[in-house]
Design a protein around this motif. Structure first.
Motif, PDB file in Angstrom:
ATOM      1  N   LEU A   1       0.825  -1.208   0.000  1.00  0.00           N
ATOM      2  CA  LEU A   1       0.000   0.000   0.000  1.00  0.00           C
ATOM      3  C   LEU A   1       0.862   1.263   0.000  1.00  0.00           C
ATOM      4  O   LEU A   1       0.613   2.205  -0.756  1.00  0.00           O
ATOM      5  N   LEU A   2       1.894   1.276   0.841  1.00  0.00           N
ATOM      6  CA  LEU A   2       2.757   2.455   0.918  1.00  0.00           C
ATOM      7  C   LEU A   2       3.546   2.657  -0.364  1.00  0.00           C
ATOM      8  O   LEU A   2       3.806   3.790  -0.778  1.00  0.00           O
ATOM      9  N   GLY A   3       3.912   1.553  -1.028  1.00  0.00           N
ATOM     10  CA  GLY A   3       4.609   1.667  -2.302  1.00  0.00           C
ATOM     11  C   GLY A   3       3.745   2.341  -3.352  1.00  0.00           C
ATOM     12  O   GLY A   3       4.210   3.238  -4.073  1.00  0.00           O
ATOM     13  N   PHE A   4       2.490   1.941  -3.434  1.00  0.00           N
ATOM     14  CA  PHE A   4       1.571   2.577  -4.377  1.00  0.00           C
ATOM     15  C   PHE A   4       1.300   4.027  -3.982  1.00  0.00           C
ATOM     16  O   PHE A   4       1.171   4.902  -4.843  1.00  0.00           O
ATOM     17  N   ALA A   5       1.200   4.290  -2.682  1.00  0.00           N
ATOM     18  CA  ALA A   5       0.949   5.657  -2.220  1.00  0.00           C
ATOM     19  C   ALA A   5       2.090   6.583  -2.643  1.00  0.00           C
ATOM     20  O   ALA A   5       1.845   7.699  -3.125  1.00  0.00           O
TER      21      ALA A   5
ATOM     22  N   GLY B   1      -5.764   3.151   9.848  1.00  0.00           N
ATOM     23  CA  GLY B   1      -5.831   1.879  10.559  1.00  0.00           C
ATOM     24  C   GLY B   1      -4.545   1.081  10.636  1.00  0.00           C
ATOM     25  O   GLY B   1      -4.569  -0.101  10.951  1.00  0.00           O
ATOM     26  N   PHE B   2      -3.389   1.709  10.343  1.00  0.00           N
ATOM     27  CA  PHE B   2      -2.127   0.998  10.540  1.00  0.00           C
ATOM     28  C   PHE B   2      -1.037   1.974  10.949  1.00  0.00           C
ATOM     29  O   PHE B   2      -1.241   3.183  10.942  1.00  0.00           O
ATOM     30  N   SER B   3       0.107   1.441  11.318  1.00  0.00           N
ATOM     31  CA  SER B   3       1.200   2.261  11.837  1.00  0.00           C
ATOM     32  C   SER B   3       2.434   2.119  10.955  1.00  0.00           C
ATOM     33  O   SER B   3       2.710   1.034  10.416  1.00  0.00           O
ATOM     34  N   LEU B   4       3.194   3.186  10.826  1.00  0.00           N
ATOM     35  CA  LEU B   4       4.428   3.149  10.043  1.00  0.00           C
ATOM     36  C   LEU B   4       5.549   2.414  10.772  1.00  0.00           C
ATOM     37  O   LEU B   4       6.585   2.120  10.173  1.00  0.00           O
ATOM     38  N   THR B   5       5.344   2.112  12.037  1.00  0.00           N
ATOM     39  CA  THR B   5       6.373   1.392  12.793  1.00  0.00           C
ATOM     40  C   THR B   5       6.233  -0.117  12.664  1.00  0.00           C
ATOM     41  O   THR B   5       7.124  -0.853  13.081  1.00  0.00           O
TER      42      THR B   5
END
Length: 277
Positions: A191-195, A211-215
């Motif tokens: 998800l973060l790659g697409f973002a 609903g999620f954490s970067l850590t």
């Protein structure tokens, strides 16, 4: 889905309601046969194919007509999604989706509905002024041709810019159905790659709200909170009545990006709907 996802569609078919619109991408590493076969598979399984037409990937007007003709033969031209596409330099005569729309060819091949792109958080390579002008021009051209328009947006993690963007669309007199993009359940890293690729806000505060954490990037995130919050915001404004500023959001629906697969997304949607009833 992509042209390569027919096996995934077969796996997910019993979890997807009949008549569901399923977009079929126009990727540079897939050929005409693969794209048409995927659209036909969608139709044959009882769903509504929405083939993508990527303007900058079309080498000629003849190639566009060949694609539309083959889609028509497959019964897959009722609804299409016309986009600019990724190539920096056009491979043919079409600089952007507006160039394709204004050819007038879509009507000739039985198209009734055209989806066009919307960007609630902007585009990393296109200014907001250009994006708004393009949306207005495409909406007007489709209306003048008697074609139904749907605005299909890039996905987002935060409801606030989405609601603000919908307000701006309506303020410009554009009343088409808006389908807000949201990812189905998928790996957080994915998800973060697409973002990052699409210029979507994903700081610590925003992703926590989603609903999620970067850590902790090892898990999977679903759109439960985003969809629930968006629905609540739209419902609250609807109850406020049309005289309340910002309440006239018009028809707003969802479009799921199946980064985690067709079956996972379909199962999520079914379970979420069941939990709300």
């Amino acid at each position: 889905m992509t042209g390569k996802d027919v096996p995934g569609l077969m796996e997910a078919k019993d979890s997807i309601p009949a008549g569901t619109k399923i977009n079929v991408t126009f990727l540079g590493n897939e050929d005409l046969e693969m794209r048409v076969a995927a659209a036909k598979a969608v139709r044959d399984l009882g769903f509504l194919p929405v083939p993508h037409i990527s303007a900058r990937r079309l080498a000629s007007r003849g190639q566009l007509e060949e694609f539309l003709s083959r889609l028509k033969d497959a019964g897959a031209t009722e609804s299409v999604f016309v986009v600019g596409g990724d190539p920096t330099t056009p491979e043919g005569p079409y600089e952007d989706s507006y160039d394709v729309i204004r050819t007038g060819l879509l009507l000739d091949y039985g198209v009734k509905e055209v989806s066009i792109a919307g960007y609630p958080e902007g585009h990393p390579d296109i200014s907001n002024d250009v994006l708004w002008r393009a949306l207005e021009e495409k909406s007007l051209s489709l209306s003048q041709q008697g074609l139904q328009a749907t605005i299909l947006t890039q996905f987002a993690f935060d409801t606030d810019p989405v609601i603000a963007w919908i307000d701006q669309v309506r303020a410009r007199g554009i009343n088409s159905t808006i389908r807000i993009g949201t990812p189905g359940p998928a790996g957080i890293k994915r998800l973060l790659g697409f973002a990052r690729r699409f210029g979507i806000g994903a700081n610590a505060m925003i992703v926590k709200k989603y609903g999620f954490s970067l850590t902790n990037l090892m898990g999977t995130a679903g759109p439960d909170t985003f969809v629930t919050d968006l629905s609540a915001l739209l419902a609250a404004d609807a109850k406020a009545g049309p005289a309340t500023e910002g309440s006239a959001h018009g028809p707003v629906k969802l479009h799921f990006y199946t980064f985690g697969g067709l079956l996972a997304t379909a199962d999520w949607a079914r379970e979420y709907t069941r939990a709300q009833s």
